[in-house]
Design a protein around this motif. Sequence first.
Motif, PDB file in Angstrom:
ATOM      1  N   ASP A 178       1.129  -1.239   0.097  1.00  0.00           N
ATOM      2  CA  ASP A 178      -0.661   0.065   0.449  1.00  0.00           C
ATOM      3  C   ASP A 178       1.078   0.885  -0.117  1.00  0.00           C
ATOM      4  O   ASP A 178       1.589   1.520   0.996  1.00  0.00           O
ATOM      5  CB  ASP A 178      -0.878   0.065   1.288  1.00  0.00           C
ATOM      6  N   THR A 179       0.671   1.856  -1.257  1.00  0.00           N
ATOM      7  CA  THR A 179       1.543   3.486  -1.827  1.00  0.00           C
ATOM      8  C   THR A 179       0.998   4.517  -0.735  1.00  0.00           C
ATOM      9  O   THR A 179       0.557   5.742   0.032  1.00  0.00           O
ATOM     10  CB  THR A 179       2.409   2.862  -2.830  1.00  0.00           C
ATOM     11  N   GLY A 180      -0.508   3.879  -1.759  1.00  0.00           N
ATOM     12  CA  GLY A 180      -2.056   5.306  -1.293  1.00  0.00           C
ATOM     13  C   GLY A 180      -3.278   4.651  -1.445  1.00  0.00           C
ATOM     14  O   GLY A 180      -3.985   5.055  -1.342  1.00  0.00           O
ATOM     15  N   GLY A 181      -3.392   3.811  -0.793  1.00  0.00           N
ATOM     16  CA  GLY A 181      -4.215   2.745  -1.345  1.00  0.00           C
ATOM     17  C   GLY A 181      -4.126   1.470  -1.323  1.00  0.00           C
ATOM     18  O   GLY A 181      -5.296   0.762  -1.680  1.00  0.00           O
ATOM     19  N   SER A 182      -3.067   0.414  -2.047  1.00  0.00           N
ATOM     20  CA  SER A 182      -3.370   0.088  -2.431  1.00  0.00           C
ATOM     21  C   SER A 182      -3.363  -1.379  -1.937  1.00  0.00           C
ATOM     22  O   SER A 182      -3.727  -2.540  -2.628  1.00  0.00           O
ATOM     23  CB  SER A 182      -1.792  -0.147  -2.969  1.00  0.00           C
ATOM     24  N   ILE A 183      -3.717  -1.311  -0.755  1.00  0.00           N
ATOM     25  CA  ILE A 183      -4.229  -2.889  -0.352  1.00  0.00           C
ATOM     26  C   ILE A 183      -5.946  -2.344   0.131  1.00  0.00           C
ATOM     27  O   ILE A 183      -6.546  -3.413   0.034  1.00  0.00           O
ATOM     28  CB  ILE A 183      -3.834  -3.318   1.243  1.00  0.00           C
ATOM     29  N   ARG A 184      -6.410  -0.942   0.241  1.00  0.00           N
ATOM     30  CA  ARG A 184      -7.618  -0.932   1.409  1.00  0.00           C
ATOM     31  C   ARG A 184      -8.866  -0.512   0.467  1.00  0.00           C
ATOM     32  O   ARG A 184      -9.978  -0.426   0.146  1.00  0.00           O
ATOM     33  CB  ARG A 184      -7.171   0.348   2.203  1.00  0.00           C
ATOM     34  N   GLN A 185      -7.985  -0.049  -0.985  1.00  0.00           N
ATOM     35  CA  GLN A 185      -9.003  -0.070  -2.257  1.00  0.00           C
ATOM     36  C   GLN A 185      -9.993  -1.073  -2.794  1.00  0.00           C
ATOM     37  O   GLN A 185     -10.246  -1.503  -2.923  1.00  0.00           O
ATOM     38  CB  GLN A 185      -8.767   1.015  -2.610  1.00  0.00           C
ATOM     39  N   PRO A 186      -8.459  -2.174  -3.011  1.00  0.00           N
ATOM     40  CA  PRO A 186      -9.313  -3.041  -3.952  1.00  0.00           C
ATOM     41  C   PRO A 186     -10.088  -4.672  -2.159  1.00  0.00           C
ATOM     42  O   PRO A 186     -10.230  -4.631  -2.660  1.00  0.00           O
ATOM     43  CB  PRO A 186      -7.713  -4.275  -4.057  1.00  0.00           C
TER      44      PRO A 186
END
Length: 492
Positions: A178-186
């Motif tokens: 996650d750099t800007g949401g790459s865990i939470r958004q998907p």
Amino acid sequence: MTDLTRLTIAEARDCLARREISALELTEAYISAIEAARRLNAYIVETPDKAREMAKASDARLARGEARPLEGIPLGIKDLFCTEGVHSQAASRVLSGFRPPYESTVTANLWADGAVMLGKLNMDEFAMGSSNETSCYGPVINPWRAANSNADLVPGGSSGGSAAAVAAWLCAGATATDTGGSIRQPAAFTGTVGIKPTYGRCSRWGIVAFASSLDQAGPIARTVRDAAILLKSMASVDPKDTTSVDIEVPDYEAAVGGSIRGMRIGIPREYRIDGMPAEIETMWARGADWLRAAGAELVDISLPHTRYALPAYYIVAPAEASSNLARYDGVRYGLRVEGTDIVDMYEKSRAAGFGAEVKRRIMIGTYVLSAGYYDAYYLRAQKVRTLIKRDFETVFASGVDAILTPATPSAAFEVASMATASPIEMYLNDVFTVTVNMAGLPGIAVPAGLSADGLPLALQLIGRPFDEATLFRAGQVIEDAAGRFSPEVWWA
């Protein structure tokens, strides 16, 4: 017994401990599921032989009574993590054929705890994207579909392969970054749970770098408890990563199910953005009610510099990417296109190796770091970042324990639906998540309901530095109230 792939990590662990199933049986079930689900394009490389070998070793340890925390649990690994002797390409042509002779610290931790590797998962190229459409292997397809529609949806990005594989029962859990949401958004787009831990909680060593001051590894899982189990194994201090922090890793699973009575939860007024769908607003209010009913106090808070977070992020992240990706020059490893001289070779290799989105961000980053623009853009963005971090520090100093926000401004959208849109429209998917990375804080996305079209929606909880345990406690309250959501199988 139910389909073995439907077991959560906690359930599978207990079944393995009681010897009701074997690690090899569990692994074979996932291998079969992966083979039947290639339509989703979640896996870039499958490693069934390696998985079987690891599962047999786990069964031997289980038989001896020497089970480790993740003994026999089959996992998928995002292609950003280097895995010894196994394809590690960051979903980019420029790293074509790269098989590292070393293991990332995070994956080494997982294998040391007994986990089994099923393969490498698709992702946006170099983790640059919010839809998993920038991969050189093509887009990942979300296992969810809107009601009365056969249109393919994106799973979010950059960890779209991880989220889709977990949601479609193609692994028990997955690593992500996650750099800007790459865990939470998907995770939000697929009805899974994803936590971005505090910066420094997990080692970045052996993870292909995007933006070094923002990147952080974390898990995507089906439940809050499973995410807690995985993070316990993934997290560690690491002398090979000077940004990893030497703070004891707590037993996160022990926090799951704990009381939140007396906890103060902040609701930031700045997250009520113009044009936010009513169903997102309704879900947010419902989530606040669930936490209040569990004994938490809900308080209005202000994070005044939130409005500047997205533009500042899209200066800082491309600047760091421009620096980090300079190493891919066609000389030492990866793709090489011959030229008339070394400069021509550099240019041709990078032109052929990088996709359009990566090139765009490299050019933006190079521009903001260039003479005459550094002070106007990069230096100013870093000052804004300091103010964003100060906003959170002020709120937490006032006695707030966690912050509740939406995870995304919408549900999943159709593949290629933004192909002709401005890149800014795609970047807006990160509007609720980038502040967490800019401030180095932990954030978790938990499924909280379904849209009018029957697609997953999620809430985000943001915590104090290294207080992931509080997020697991509060996240479990949301999961208990909302229930768990699964897609209808159409791909097998």
